[in-house]
Design a protein around this motif. Sequence first.
Motif, short mmCIF file in Angstrom:
data_model
loop_
_atom_site.label_atom_id
_atom_site.label_comp_id
_atom_site.label_asym_id
_atom_site.label_seq_id
_atom_site.Cartn_x
_atom_site.Cartn_y
_atom_site.Cartn_z
N ASP A 78 32.88 52.94 -6.68
CA ASP A 78 31.75 53.33 -7.38
C ASP A 78 31.93 54.92 -8.68
O ASP A 78 30.41 54.77 -9.20
CB ASP A 78 32.07 54.60 -5.90
N ASN A 79 32.86 54.13 -9.03
CA ASN A 79 32.16 54.34 -10.46
C ASN A 79 31.69 53.76 -11.38
O ASN A 79 30.70 53.85 -12.51
CB ASN A 79 34.22 54.66 -11.62
N PHE A 80 31.25 51.94 -11.02
CA PHE A 80 30.60 51.71 -11.71
C PHE A 80 28.73 52.14 -11.47
O PHE A 80 29.12 52.10 -13.09
CB PHE A 80 30.22 50.21 -11.53
N GLY A 81 28.75 52.57 -10.51
CA GLY A 81 27.73 53.82 -11.10
C GLY A 81 27.39 54.72 -11.31
O GLY A 81 26.96 55.13 -11.60
N LEU A 82 28.34 54.89 -11.44
CA LEU A 82 28.65 56.96 -12.15
C LEU A 82 28.72 56.27 -13.68
O LEU A 82 27.93 57.29 -14.41
CB LEU A 82 30.56 57.14 -11.82
N TYR A 83 29.44 55.25 -14.41
CA TYR A 83 29.69 55.16 -16.10
C TYR A 83 28.37 54.54 -16.15
O TYR A 83 27.15 54.75 -16.88
CB TYR A 83 30.16 52.82 -15.88
N ARG A 84 26.97 54.13 -15.13
CA ARG A 84 25.63 53.59 -14.90
C ARG A 84 25.09 54.70 -15.10
O ARG A 84 24.06 54.28 -16.26
CB ARG A 84 25.14 52.51 -14.61
N LEU A 85 24.91 54.94 -13.91
CA LEU A 85 24.49 57.01 -14.70
C LEU A 85 24.42 57.92 -15.86
O LEU A 85 23.21 58.21 -15.96
CB LEU A 85 24.28 57.53 -13.01
#
Length: 276
Positions: A121-128
């Motif tokens: 889920d950190n992938f989405g967090l980084y992109r956000l």
Amino acid sequence: MQVSTIPPESAALEDAAGVVHRRAEGPVRIVSLVPSLTELVCELGLADQLVGRTGFCIHPRDIVRKVAKVGGTKDVKMDVVRALEPTHLIVNIDENRRETVDLLAAFIPNVIVTHPCAPEDNFGLYRLFGGIFNRDAEAARLAADLAAALDAACAVAASLPPERVLYLIWREPWMSVSRDTYISATLRAVGWETLPRHASSRYPEIDWQASAIAQAQRVLLSSEPYRFRALHLDEVERLSGRPVVLIDGEMTSWYGSRAAAGLRYLVRLRERLAVA
């Protein structure tokens, strides 16, 4: 096995509450109520825009000690936050109270709600965060590092037999983590399956006589939120009848920029304990 779950660039900047955010324009003033995401903000090169943080936001130490404290993750000082005139507030579904966030949202224009439940889920967090704060290159660098760390975790999980573990976060009452927590998902990435398998709460109390606990092959004592120390090893070994080891709780529970380092720490720990 390669891990490739980085969201496409075309994905909307949608947070965990379903709110779609725009890229920030003009001066940015950030208040973070989430320790691990305060660290992420700094890792993205936004330290100068961080104007407020909780007393539990302790990393990176040389930076956050210069940033105003606004209370704790749950007992936020509204007047202090208001005086900082933030443009953005960072919160988490598990760590912050809904009623507190609602009060803050009345005078903070942009509230970013997060809820990572697994390392991926950190992938989405980084992109956000990278998208909102115009730090796309920095976010991509973190995503690439996480992908490599997940590959390493997958490799060690495949090379060693799965192991059932009891991960303790509190003493008197003794408490563990359920399988729907970020901690459990992170441990699972390296082949550690947490017990109990089923729990009525995310952080269940432990009955040492329960058959589910008797299935544990190892007990892990976390350094947070309860600070287990070496003096607790013998006590827990007597109670559990299993080998017991101390584990760095920040490396299992801190999402954000700590995620890749946490996975590599767990890979090393699993390998070391397997040899031992």
